[in-house]
Design an enzyme around this catalytic site. Structure first.
Site, PDB file in Angstrom:
ATOM      1  N   GLY A   1       9.927 102.900 -35.093  1.00  0.00           N
ATOM      2  CA  GLY A   1       9.896 104.200 -34.412  1.00  0.00           C
ATOM      3  C   GLY A   1      11.288 104.739 -34.126  1.00  0.00           C
ATOM      4  O   GLY A   1      11.553 105.939 -34.311  1.00  0.00           O
ATOM      5  N   ALA A   2      12.194 103.874 -33.683  1.00  0.00           N
ATOM      6  CA  ALA A   2      13.538 104.334 -33.340  1.00  0.00           C
ATOM      7  C   ALA A   2      14.285 104.775 -34.604  1.00  0.00           C
ATOM      8  O   ALA A   2      14.961 105.809 -34.611  1.00  0.00           O
ATOM      9  CB  ALA A   2      14.294 103.223 -32.628  1.00  0.00           C
TER      10      ALA A   2
ATOM     11  N   GLY B   1      16.485  99.119 -40.392  1.00  0.00           N
ATOM     12  CA  GLY B   1      15.246  99.224 -39.626  1.00  0.00           C
ATOM     13  C   GLY B   1      14.449 100.439 -40.068  1.00  0.00           C
ATOM     14  O   GLY B   1      15.023 101.422 -40.592  1.00  0.00           O
TER      15      GLY B   1
ATOM     16  N   GLY C   1      24.108 100.552 -27.426  1.00  0.00           N
ATOM     17  CA  GLY C   1      22.835 101.255 -27.238  1.00  0.00           C
ATOM     18  C   GLY C   1      22.687 101.973 -25.906  1.00  0.00           C
ATOM     19  O   GLY C   1      21.740 102.746 -25.730  1.00  0.00           O
TER      20      GLY C   1
ATOM     21  N   ASP D   1      14.643 110.972 -28.523  1.00  0.00           N
ATOM     22  CA  ASP D   1      15.475 109.931 -29.154  1.00  0.00           C
ATOM     23  C   ASP D   1      16.469 110.524 -30.156  1.00  0.00           C
ATOM     24  O   ASP D   1      17.619 110.088 -30.229  1.00  0.00           O
ATOM     25  CB  ASP D   1      14.590 108.891 -29.863  1.00  0.00           C
ATOM     26  CG  ASP D   1      14.026 107.855 -28.895  1.00  0.00           C
ATOM     27  OD1 ASP D   1      14.586 107.695 -27.796  1.00  0.00           O
ATOM     28  OD2 ASP D   1      13.013 107.217 -29.252  1.00  0.00           O
TER      29      ASP D   1
ATOM     30  N   TYR E   1      20.360  97.558 -26.421  1.00  0.00           N
ATOM     31  CA  TYR E   1      21.272  97.683 -25.274  1.00  0.00           C
ATOM     32  C   TYR E   1      21.223  96.472 -24.343  1.00  0.00           C
ATOM     33  O   TYR E   1      21.956  96.412 -23.367  1.00  0.00           O
ATOM     34  CB  TYR E   1      20.960  98.962 -24.469  1.00  0.00           C
ATOM     35  CG  TYR E   1      19.493  99.115 -24.161  1.00  0.00           C
ATOM     36  CD1 TYR E   1      18.897  98.479 -23.086  1.00  0.00           C
ATOM     37  CD2 TYR E   1      18.683  99.891 -25.003  1.00  0.00           C
ATOM     38  CE1 TYR E   1      17.550  98.603 -22.832  1.00  0.00           C
ATOM     39  CE2 TYR E   1      17.323 100.019 -24.756  1.00  0.00           C
ATOM     40  CZ  TYR E   1      16.771  99.380 -23.663  1.00  0.00           C
ATOM     41  OH  TYR E   1      15.438  99.497 -23.430  1.00  0.00           O
TER      42      TYR E   1
ATOM     43  N   LYS F   1       3.247 106.049 -28.948  1.00  0.00           N
ATOM     44  CA  LYS F   1       4.041 107.234 -29.301  1.00  0.00           C
ATOM     45  C   LYS F   1       3.367 108.170 -30.302  1.00  0.00           C
ATOM     46  O   LYS F   1       3.633 109.356 -30.317  1.00  0.00           O
ATOM     47  CB  LYS F   1       5.401 106.797 -29.863  1.00  0.00           C
ATOM     48  CG  LYS F   1       6.350 106.258 -28.809  1.00  0.00           C
ATOM     49  CD  LYS F   1       7.675 105.916 -29.465  1.00  0.00           C
ATOM     50  CE  LYS F   1       8.716 105.557 -28.429  1.00  0.00           C
ATOM     51  NZ  LYS F   1      10.043 105.356 -29.042  1.00  0.00           N
TER      52      LYS F   1
HETATM   53  P1  NAP Z   1       9.614  98.951 -33.752  1.00  0.00           P
HETATM   54  O1  NAP Z   1       8.973 100.257 -34.084  1.00  0.00           O
HETATM   55  O2  NAP Z   1       8.784  97.802 -33.301  1.00  0.00           O
HETATM   56  O3  NAP Z   1      10.469  98.493 -35.058  1.00  0.00           O
HETATM   57  C1  NAP Z   1      11.118  97.246 -35.086  1.00  0.00           C
HETATM   58  C2  NAP Z   1      12.047  97.186 -36.287  1.00  0.00           C
HETATM   59  O4  NAP Z   1      12.770  95.926 -36.246  1.00  0.00           O
HETATM   60  C3  NAP Z   1      11.328  97.225 -37.633  1.00  0.00           C
HETATM   61  O5  NAP Z   1      12.171  97.846 -38.585  1.00  0.00           O
HETATM   62  C4  NAP Z   1      11.173  95.725 -37.929  1.00  0.00           C
HETATM   63  O6  NAP Z   1      11.023  95.433 -39.302  1.00  0.00           O
HETATM   64  C5  NAP Z   1      12.508  95.203 -37.445  1.00  0.00           C
HETATM   65  N1  NAP Z   1      12.462  93.765 -37.137  1.00  0.00           N
HETATM   66  C6  NAP Z   1      11.788  93.170 -36.114  1.00  0.00           C
HETATM   67  N2  NAP Z   1      11.981  91.824 -36.154  1.00  0.00           N
HETATM   68  C7  NAP Z   1      12.794  91.583 -37.235  1.00  0.00           C
HETATM   69  C8  NAP Z   1      13.340  90.408 -37.807  1.00  0.00           C
HETATM   70  N3  NAP Z   1      13.090  89.194 -37.282  1.00  0.00           N
HETATM   71  N4  NAP Z   1      14.136  90.535 -38.895  1.00  0.00           N
HETATM   72  C9  NAP Z   1      14.395  91.749 -39.431  1.00  0.00           C
HETATM   73  N5  NAP Z   1      13.882  92.905 -38.933  1.00  0.00           N
HETATM   74  C10 NAP Z   1      13.101  92.817 -37.844  1.00  0.00           C
HETATM   75  O7  NAP Z   1      10.724  99.133 -32.623  1.00  0.00           O
HETATM   76  P2  NAP Z   1      11.587 100.447 -32.310  1.00  0.00           P
HETATM   77  O8  NAP Z   1      10.895 101.256 -31.289  1.00  0.00           O
HETATM   78  O9  NAP Z   1      11.966 101.072 -33.603  1.00  0.00           O
HETATM   79  O10 NAP Z   1      12.872  99.802 -31.593  1.00  0.00           O
HETATM   80  C11 NAP Z   1      13.852  99.050 -32.315  1.00  0.00           C
HETATM   81  C12 NAP Z   1      14.973  98.638 -31.353  1.00  0.00           C
HETATM   82  O11 NAP Z   1      15.655  99.813 -30.901  1.00  0.00           O
HETATM   83  C13 NAP Z   1      14.445  97.925 -30.097  1.00  0.00           C
HETATM   84  O12 NAP Z   1      15.315  96.847 -29.810  1.00  0.00           O
HETATM   85  C14 NAP Z   1      14.554  98.988 -29.011  1.00  0.00           C
HETATM   86  O13 NAP Z   1      14.810  98.420 -27.740  1.00  0.00           O
HETATM   87  C15 NAP Z   1      15.757  99.794 -29.498  1.00  0.00           C
HETATM   88  N6  NAP Z   1      15.725 101.196 -29.015  1.00  0.00           N
HETATM   89  C16 NAP Z   1      16.786 101.629 -28.291  1.00  0.00           C
HETATM   90  C17 NAP Z   1      16.804 102.943 -27.847  1.00  0.00           C
HETATM   91  C18 NAP Z   1      17.979 103.414 -27.040  1.00  0.00           C
HETATM   92  O14 NAP Z   1      17.852 104.447 -26.382  1.00  0.00           O
HETATM   93  N7  NAP Z   1      19.109 102.737 -27.085  1.00  0.00           N
HETATM   94  C19 NAP Z   1      15.739 103.817 -28.136  1.00  0.00           C
HETATM   95  C20 NAP Z   1      14.671 103.339 -28.900  1.00  0.00           C
HETATM   96  C21 NAP Z   1      14.678 102.004 -29.326  1.00  0.00           C
HETATM   97  P3  NAP Z   1       9.549  95.322 -39.968  1.00  0.00           P
HETATM   98  O15 NAP Z   1       9.154  96.723 -40.303  1.00  0.00           O
HETATM   99  O16 NAP Z   1       9.767  94.474 -41.168  1.00  0.00           O
HETATM  100  O17 NAP Z   1       8.638  94.686 -38.959  1.00  0.00           O
END
Ligand code: NAP
Length: 270
Positions: A110-111, A107, A232, A83, A211, A47
C-alpha cells in the site's frame, strides 16, 4: 502527534486508536457520521474496503486505490490519501527534488503504491519497482502506467545495474522492529549501494519509509556508502499534517507534531 497539534491550536479533540475487525468496518464508518467526530485515519487492512462506504473519494485516492484519511465535507464523508503528498513534502523538506531522476522503489504494498504515484506526479525520469513477489510489482507498474509515458517498469532484481539509480526508496516492511523478525534484514546488499554511490557524480539519495527504528539497516548502509539519507519520520509527520488540515481546515503545526513524534519514538528506543 495529533493530540499535541490539537493542544497547540486549542482544538477540543483527541486522537483515539480503534481496533476494527473487518466485520465491524461499516458500523464504525457510520459512527464517524456523528457530530462529535472530526474525521479518521484508516490503516491496514481497511484502506481499500472502506472506499465503498464513503460518500466521495478524492481523485488521487481513487488513482492510488487506497484511502487513509476520512474527513467531513459538504458532500458527506470524503476519503483521501495523505501518503503521496506527505511523502513529497518530506522529500522537499530534505532538499530532494526527484524530478528528472532515476528511482528504484523497493516494495509493492500500500505504501509503495502511494509513493510510486507521487514520484510519477513529481516528474521522475524513470521508476523501477522491485518486490519479493514479482507479480505484485508487475501489477503496480501496470496500475501506474496510465499517463506515465513508459517511465514505469517492474524489475526482477534490486541488485541490477545500481550505477544508474539516483534515488532508492525502501517501502517494504523490512527493517521494522517487530517481534519474530530479524532486525538486520536488508532489502538490498550494502555492496550494491556502495557500487551505486561510487558511480555517482552527486551523492544518490536513500529514503526509508520505516520509522521504527529511525536508522534502519538499509539507511545505515546507505549512509556508510556516502548517500544522502531520509528517514521515515518525515513522511509520517507530513502525512499526519495533511490529514490534520483535512479534519480541521487549519494549517498543521508541523514542528509541534514532529517534536511529539520524535519524543514518542525516543521513548521506545527508536
Ligand atoms: P504492506 O502493504 O503490507 O506491504 C509490505 C511490503 O513489504 C510488500 O511489498 C511485501 O512484499 C514487502 N515485504 C514484507 N516482508 C518482506 C520480506 N521478508 N522480504 C521482502 N519483502 C517483504 O505494507 P505497507 O502499508 O506498504 O507498509 C510498508 C512499510 O512502510 C511498513 O513498514 C510501514 O510501517 C511503512 N510506512 C511508513 C509510512 C510513513 O509515513 N513513514 C507510511 C506508510 C507505511 P510482498 O508483496 O512480497 O509480500
Amino acid at each position: 502527534m495529533h493530540d499535541a497539534a490539537f493542544a497547540a491550536l486549542g482544538v477540543d479533540a483527541r486522537y483515539e486508536a480503534w481496533d476494527v475487525p473487518p466485520s465491524e468496518l461499516a458500523g464504525t464508518v457510520a459512527r464517524l457520521r456523528e457530530p462529535d467526530v472530526l474525521g479518521a485515519n484508516v490503516t491496514v487492512p481497511h484502506k481499500r474496503a472502506v472506499m465503498e462506504l464513503l460518500d466521495r473519494i478524492a481523485p488521487e485516492a481513487r488513482a492510488i486505490g487506497a484511502v487513509n484519511v476520512i474527513a467531513k465535507t459538504a458532500a458527506g464523508l470524503e476519503g483521501s490519501n495523505s501518503d503521496a503528498e506527505g511523502f513529497l513534502r518530506s522529500l522537499r523538506e530534505a532538499g530532494v527534488d526527484p524530478a528528472g531522476l532515476h528511482v528504484r522503489l523497493l516494495g509493492a504494498g500500500g505504501a509503495a503504491r502511494a509513493v510510486g504515484y507521487a514520484l510519477l506526479r513529481a516528474g521522475v525520469a524513470r521508476l523501477e519497482i522491485v518486490n519479493r513477489t514479482h507479480a505484485r510489482a508487475e501489477e503496480l507498474a501496470a496500475d501506474l502506467a496510465d499517463g506515465a509515458g513508459g517511465r514505469v517498469t517492474a524489475l526482477g532484481e534490486a541488485t541490477a545495474a545500481p550505477e544508474a539509480v539516483g534515488v532508492w526508496v525502501q517501502a517494504t516492511s523490512l527493517g521494522m522492529r517487530k517481534q519474530g523478525r530479524d532486525p538486520q534484514e536488508r532489502p538490498v546488499p550494502a555492496a550494491v549501494l556502495e557500487a551505486c554511490a561510487r558511480a555517482a557524480t552527486e551523492p544518490p539519495v536513500a529514503v526509508d519509509l520505516v520509522y521504527r527504528p529511525r536508522r534502519t539497516p538499509f539507511l545505515r548502509d546507505a549512509e556508510a556508502a556516502g548517500m544522502t539519507v531520509v528517514d521515515g519520520t518525515g513522511m509520517l509527520v507530513h502525512q499526519g499534517a495533511v490529514a490534520f488540515e483535512a479534519w480541521t481546515g487549519r494549517p498543521a503545526p508541523v514542528p509541534t507534531m514532529r517534536a511529539a513524534l520524535v519524543a514518542a519514538l525516543a521513548e521506545d528506543g527508536s
